[in-house]
Design an enzyme around this catalytic site. Structure first.
Site, PDB file in Angstrom:
ATOM      1  N   GLU A 137      31.448  34.531  24.496  1.00 11.92           N
ATOM      2  CA  GLU A 137      32.088  33.210  24.538  1.00 11.92           C
ATOM      3  C   GLU A 137      32.360  32.789  25.983  1.00 11.92           C
ATOM      4  O   GLU A 137      32.206  33.563  26.917  1.00 11.92           O
ATOM      5  CB  GLU A 137      33.423  33.238  23.776  1.00 11.92           C
ATOM      6  CG  GLU A 137      33.338  32.796  22.316  1.00 11.92           C
ATOM      7  CD  GLU A 137      33.154  31.278  22.174  1.00 11.92           C
ATOM      8  OE1 GLU A 137      33.005  30.583  23.200  1.00 11.92           O
ATOM      9  OE2 GLU A 137      33.148  30.806  21.029  1.00 11.92           O
ATOM     10  N   ASN A 170      38.247  24.952  19.430  1.00 11.47           N
ATOM     11  CA  ASN A 170      36.885  24.956  19.959  1.00 11.47           C
ATOM     12  C   ASN A 170      36.487  23.584  20.490  1.00 11.47           C
ATOM     13  O   ASN A 170      37.211  22.595  20.331  1.00 11.47           O
ATOM     14  CB  ASN A 170      35.884  25.374  18.868  1.00 11.47           C
ATOM     15  CG  ASN A 170      35.480  26.836  18.989  1.00 11.47           C
ATOM     16  OD1 ASN A 170      35.263  27.339  20.085  1.00 11.47           O
ATOM     17  ND2 ASN A 170      35.397  27.514  17.863  1.00 11.47           N
ATOM     18  N   ASP A 222      31.156  24.951  17.076  1.00  9.96           N
ATOM     19  CA  ASP A 222      31.753  25.910  18.008  1.00  9.96           C
ATOM     20  C   ASP A 222      31.872  25.243  19.376  1.00  9.96           C
ATOM     21  O   ASP A 222      32.272  24.096  19.469  1.00  9.96           O
ATOM     22  CB  ASP A 222      30.941  27.204  18.034  1.00  9.96           C
ATOM     23  CG  ASP A 222      31.780  28.423  18.386  1.00  9.96           C
ATOM     24  OD1 ASP A 222      32.593  28.341  19.333  1.00  9.96           O
ATOM     25  OD2 ASP A 222      31.635  29.474  17.740  1.00  9.96           O
TER      26      ASP A 222
END
Length: 293
Positions: free
Chosen positions: A18, A148, A199
């Site tokens: 991430e 997100n 996301d």
């Protein structure tokens, strides 16, 4: 099977890759394996991946100056000395809540930092999205399950974000001088009937929003009015977050994850957790430096 435009940038496998962020000063990409407390670093020109052990869950990095970074972790915002790697807590965020951790974050063009939290086990409504600017911290949105898609238009007048659990990508007007919302959030993209989940996202100079679709094996590009412009197939099920990279910011990297997959599922998704380079023409831009004081 890899497409012609998608290649492996790093085969270092992250359980939960991430928070990619490119530093044009060093021509390096930084990203995170959140659950293992690692920050990864690799030059765009090649070389080995450097693994920085942070000692706690962390998810995002911003540049303060040539010598310091701001790292979002499960206890708050830490200043990291680039030379020594030492972390110093600057502003605590939910540090007294062991159930939550940091997640998606990004720097507004004015230097403010929007940073999200979430439950470590995705507990419903356990997280929030915060605004941090010159030492001041405010909670913007509460009851967030998975924060997100925090990103901004180049002129700083629009912010985007999502609670992934809702399937709704939101848009809100902002004060370009402070990065604070000036209106009520409105739905930008309703993804509820589409495959996968919204996301991480990033916005280019043309106002196009590039979104990684977790569970959807894709990166989607939306025009400023929310129209789907392009969909790029990814070689992994769970792409997680894009970032602009390169000296001109004209390419995309995308992180991914194997989190939540059992051994059989991982064999069917052999590149899950790797980080990818997309050779497509994008009018990208670099992250602003964050103002901590």
């Amino acid at each position: 099977m890899m497409s012609e435009i998608v290649s492996v940038f790093s085969d270092h496998v992250c359980q939960l890759g991430e928070g990619p962020s490119y530093d044009p000063g060093t021509d390096a990409l930084f990203w995170f394996d959140i659950v293992n407390g690692h920050m990864l670093e690799k030059g765009l020109s090649g070389g080995a991946v450097k693994i920085h052990e942070l000692g706690q869950m962390a998810s995002a990095v911003a540049i303060i100056d040539d010598n310091r970074q701001l790292i979002a972790t499960e206890t708050g915002l830490h200043v990291r000395d680039v030379t020594t790697g030492k972390l110093t807590l600057h502003t605590a965020i939910e540090a007294d809540n062991p159930l939550t951790r940091s997640n998606d974050s990004r720097v507004h063009p004015c230097g403010a930092f929007w940073t999200g939290t979430m439950g470590k086990d995705e507990e419903k409504g356990a997280g929030a999205i915060y605004w941090f600017f010159k030492g001041e911290l405010r909670r913007l949105f509460s009851d967030i399950t998975v924060s997100n898609s925090i990103c901004f238009s180049e002129d700083g007048t629009i912010a985007y974000y999502t609670d992934t659990a809702t399937g709704l990508l939101m848009r809100v007007t902002c004060d370009p001088a402070t990065g604070l919302p000036t209106g009520e959030p409105k739905v930008f993209v309703d993804h509820r009937s589409s495959k996968g989940h919204v996301d991480g996202s990033v916005v280019d100079r043309d106002g196009v929003l590039w979104n990684a679709v977790w569970g959807g094996k894709a990166v989607k590009a939306y025009s400023p009015d929310g129209t789907l412009q392009r969909e790029i197939a990814m070689p992994v099920t769970q792409p997680s977050c894009p970032a602009f990279v390169g000296r001109k910011g004209d390419r995309l990297t995308v992180t991914s994850a194997w989190k939540g997959k059992d051994e059989k599922q991982r064999k069917l998704d052999p590149q899950a957790g790797m980080t990818f380079l997309l050779d497509i023409p994008v009018n990208g831009r670099f992250e602003p430096r964050v103002l901590i004081a």
